[in-house]
Structures are given as structure tokens and as C-alpha cells.
Scaffold this motif. Structure first.
Motif, PDB file in Angstrom:
ATOM      1  N   THR A   7      44.579 121.357  43.778  1.00 44.79           N
ATOM      2  CA  THR A   7      43.921 121.094  45.057  1.00 44.79           C
ATOM      3  C   THR A   7      44.519 122.061  46.065  1.00 44.79           C
ATOM      4  N   GLN A  49      33.011 115.228  54.101  1.00 43.10           N
ATOM      5  CA  GLN A  49      34.319 114.621  54.312  1.00 43.10           C
ATOM      6  C   GLN A  49      34.394 113.917  55.662  1.00 43.10           C
ATOM      7  N   ARG A  64      44.641 118.757  51.433  1.00 43.18           N
ATOM      8  CA  ARG A  64      44.166 119.593  50.322  1.00 43.18           C
ATOM      9  C   ARG A  64      42.756 119.103  49.996  1.00 43.18           C
ATOM     10  N   ASN A  65      41.766 119.736  50.603  1.00 46.89           N
ATOM     11  CA  ASN A  65      40.416 119.181  50.585  1.00 46.89           C
ATOM     12  C   ASN A  65      39.455 119.811  49.577  1.00 46.89           C
ATOM     13  N   ILE A  67      39.065 121.217  45.408  1.00 45.44           N
ATOM     14  CA  ILE A  67      39.597 121.355  44.051  1.00 45.44           C
ATOM     15  C   ILE A  67      39.224 122.750  43.568  1.00 45.44           C
ATOM     16  N   THR A 114      37.330 111.530  37.627  1.00 41.52           N
ATOM     17  CA  THR A 114      36.817 112.231  38.797  1.00 41.52           C
ATOM     18  C   THR A 114      35.294 112.171  38.759  1.00 41.52           C
ATOM     19  N   SER A 119      29.704 115.703  43.179  1.00 37.18           N
ATOM     20  CA  SER A 119      30.349 116.360  44.322  1.00 37.18           C
ATOM     21  C   SER A 119      29.716 117.723  44.564  1.00 37.18           C
ATOM     22  N   ASN A 141      34.316 120.009  46.283  1.00 35.57           N
ATOM     23  CA  ASN A 141      34.720 119.115  47.362  1.00 35.57           C
ATOM     24  C   ASN A 141      35.576 117.987  46.786  1.00 35.57           C
ATOM     25  N   ARG A 142      36.678 117.658  47.438  1.00 37.09           N
ATOM     26  CA  ARG A 142      37.523 116.544  46.998  1.00 37.09           C
ATOM     27  C   ARG A 142      36.823 115.206  47.180  1.00 37.09           C
ATOM     28  N   ILE A 149      37.106 109.758  46.937  1.00 38.48           N
ATOM     29  CA  ILE A 149      37.971 110.928  46.771  1.00 38.48           C
ATOM     30  C   ILE A 149      38.148 111.217  45.284  1.00 38.48           C
ATOM     31  N   ASN A 150      37.952 112.471  44.899  1.00 33.98           N
ATOM     32  CA  ASN A 150      38.263 112.909  43.542  1.00 33.98           C
ATOM     33  C   ASN A 150      39.779 113.004  43.428  1.00 33.98           C
ATOM     34  N   SER A 152      43.480 113.787  42.585  1.00 38.89           N
ATOM     35  CA  SER A 152      44.091 115.071  42.249  1.00 38.89           C
ATOM     36  C   SER A 152      45.414 114.928  41.508  1.00 38.89           C
TER      37      SER A 152
END
Length: 177
Positions: A7, A49, A64-65, A67, A114, A119, A141-142, A149-150, A152
Motif C-alpha cells: 500500500t 474514499q 496509504r490509500n 494498493i 480483499t 474496486s 483503490n484501497r 477497506i481492502n 492491507s
């Protein structure tokens, strides 16, 4: 094939690097138009987001937005590939990546899986490595389109596991850590 993931806090620069390189082609855009600037792609990710900011992080932005994933099959594995072959690899990697459950290992429910498929992400094919081996960059996108939220945690390990599952399925050489 090898893969790595992390991330990153510099998503705009990463997307710009991925799609603006002289020797890069956009392979696929998911939930994003592929004919807009990298800055606009990143802006759309940040809108998602922001939409879910209160739900996901009590109003604080994710540090950390994005991946960042890099996937590199060997030269032999990808010899004579068409763009459709690269699209299939990207789709397969994301499907396998999303299916990996790390919740037992991490003791965190958020590590179950995830949702990159749900996403926004951009996949670009790069021809610029010193070795000349083609490889993919994925910037995702996280936060998925539903506001989740994915996770991390151990994301690099998840990428290695996904690569090894695909390597086994395709009878490719296994990656080494």
C-alpha cells in the motif's frame, strides 16, 4: 511469475507512472474510464474514499490509500502474448488475490479477503524493465465501491500466494520469496 504488492501514500504519482510511461499501454480499467488523465483517475478514487470517509475511518483520510501490485511472468511464460493474454492474466490474478483468506493467519476478520474486483483500478503493461521482460502494474483503490477497506495486512504475502497459485495452475515455475 513473480508478484509483489504494497500500500502506498503516493497514489497519484503511481498511477501517473503506470500509465504515462513511454513504453506503457493501458490493459484494463475497472470502474474507471481509461481515456482520462491519471490525475482524473486518482481523483475519482479519492471521491469514493471521501464518500465513505465517516464510515471507514471516522473522517481521517487513509494514509496509504492505493494498493500497488506488480506482476511479472518470465519471458518464456509470456512469449508472443497478445493484449488479450495480458487482460486474462490481470483478471485471473485479481480473482485469485481476492480469494485468498488470511484471517486465520493474521487473527483479523478484515484479512478474510480483499475486493479488488469491486474496486477502482487501472492495469498497465510496461516494457521498460532493464531485462526487457514485460510486466503489469496494477494501482487499486484501497476502498471498494461499497465503502469497504481492502485489507492491507500481509498484502505482499497475499500477492506471492496468488502468484504461486497461478504458477501451479499454469505449470509455470514457482516464485521464490
Amino acid at each position: 511469475m513473480i508478484a509483489k504488492a504494497s500500500t502506498i501514500p503516493h497514489g497519484a504519482n503511481a498511477i501517473r507512472y503506470s500509465v504515462n510511461k513511454d513504453r506503457a499501454d493501458i490493459v484494463k480499467a475497472n470502474l474507471l474510464p481509461d481515456d482520462i488523465s491519471p490525475e482524473a483517475m486518482y481523483g475519482r478514487m479519492m471521491l469514493v474514499q471521501k464518500m465513505f470517509a465517516e464510515k471507514i475511518n471516522k473522517g481521517r483520510p487513509l494514509g496509504r490509500n492505493v494498493i500497488r501490485i506488480e506482476i511479472s511472468p518470465s519471458e518464456e511464460e509470456s512469449r508472443n502474448w497478445t493484449m488479450d493474454d495480458w487482460v486474462r492474466l490481470a483478471d485471473e490474478f485479481i480473482q485469485v488475490f481476492d480469494s485468498i483468506d488470511l484471517s486465520q493467519k493474521t487473527k483479523r476478520a478484515s484479512s478474510k479477503q480483499t475486493n479488488l474486483k469491486g474496486s477502482q483500478y487501472i492495469v498497465a503493461l510496461h516494457r521498460d524493465s532493464k531485462s526487457g521482460i514485460l510486466h503489469l502494474h496494477i494501482d487499486a483503490n484501497r476502498v471498494d465501491i461499497n465503502g469497504k477497506i481492502n485489507d492491507s495486512h500481509k498484502i505482499g504475502e497475499r500477492a506471492i500466494m496468488a502468484a504461486n497459485i497461478i504458477n501451479e495452475k499454469r505449470e509455470w515455475v514457482q516464485s521464490k520469496e
